[in-house]
Motif scaffolding. Sequence first.
Motif, short mmCIF file in Angstrom:
data_model
loop_
_atom_site.label_atom_id
_atom_site.label_comp_id
_atom_site.label_asym_id
_atom_site.label_seq_id
_atom_site.Cartn_x
_atom_site.Cartn_y
_atom_site.Cartn_z
N VAL A 131 -1.30 13.20 -5.98
CA VAL A 131 -1.12 12.16 -4.97
C VAL A 131 -2.09 11.03 -5.27
N VAL A 132 -1.57 9.82 -5.30
CA VAL A 132 -2.37 8.64 -5.58
C VAL A 132 -2.18 7.65 -4.43
N ARG A 133 -3.30 7.14 -3.94
CA ARG A 133 -3.25 6.05 -2.96
C ARG A 133 -3.60 4.79 -3.73
N LYS A 134 -2.75 3.78 -3.59
CA LYS A 134 -2.99 2.55 -4.35
C LYS A 134 -2.45 1.36 -3.58
N VAL A 145 0.86 -1.18 0.00
CA VAL A 145 0.00 0.00 0.00
C VAL A 145 0.89 1.23 0.00
N SER A 146 0.58 2.17 -0.90
CA SER A 146 1.37 3.40 -0.99
C SER A 146 0.44 4.59 -1.17
N GLU A 147 0.94 5.74 -0.78
CA GLU A 147 0.24 7.00 -1.02
C GLU A 147 1.32 8.04 -1.27
N ALA A 148 1.41 8.49 -2.51
CA ALA A 148 2.51 9.38 -2.87
C ALA A 148 2.19 10.14 -4.15
N ILE A 207 3.18 -11.46 -10.54
CA ILE A 207 2.21 -10.74 -11.35
C ILE A 207 1.75 -9.57 -10.47
N ASP A 208 1.57 -8.40 -11.07
CA ASP A 208 1.05 -7.25 -10.33
C ASP A 208 -0.44 -7.06 -10.63
N ILE A 209 -1.22 -6.90 -9.58
CA ILE A 209 -2.55 -6.30 -9.71
C ILE A 209 -2.42 -4.95 -9.02
N GLN A 210 -2.52 -3.89 -9.80
CA GLN A 210 -2.37 -2.54 -9.25
C GLN A 210 -3.76 -1.90 -9.20
N TYR A 211 -4.22 -1.64 -7.99
CA TYR A 211 -5.56 -1.09 -7.76
C TYR A 211 -5.45 0.33 -7.21
N VAL A 212 -6.13 1.27 -7.84
CA VAL A 212 -6.09 2.66 -7.42
C VAL A 212 -7.24 2.90 -6.43
#
Length: 149
Positions: free
Chosen positions: A138-141, A50-53, A70-75
């Motif tokens: 800024v995106v939290r994902k 989890v990131s927020e930047a 494998i990446d599942i990237q969820y915004v």
Amino acid sequence: MVLDKLANASRYTSMHPLFELAFQYLQETDLMAVPTGVHEVKGKDLFAIVSEAKGSPKEEAKLEVHRKYIDIQYVISGTDHMGWKDLALCSEPNDPYTEERDAAFFPDKTGNWFDVPAGSFTIFYPDDAHAAMVTEEVVRKVVLKIAVK
């Protein structure tokens, strides 16, 4: 590579034995309350980052690939601007693959850019070179890492 809304996650659960659990995590977890950092979902086979930047400008974007995950990237909030290129069309990496970080980085640029708004996800397989967080907002994902096995 896949781009879709979380509401359509059931379409993808048959693509990998751990995808059902991964999407269940995204749907049932209060992702705004989860602290940034790494969180185990199912040991090293499935974990969440989890990131927020704030992202970086397109000129600084680096295409990357992974071999083990494998990446599942969820915004969760904001809009992530991402790039994609078929690994087979990439030149040699300028930052070669290391098993420790499970990543290689390429000097290539791509013309394939798209927005991933809150509530949407991407799936990147090991043959999908991708650049994420190419945004100045800024995106939290959450990035779910799913062992290829």
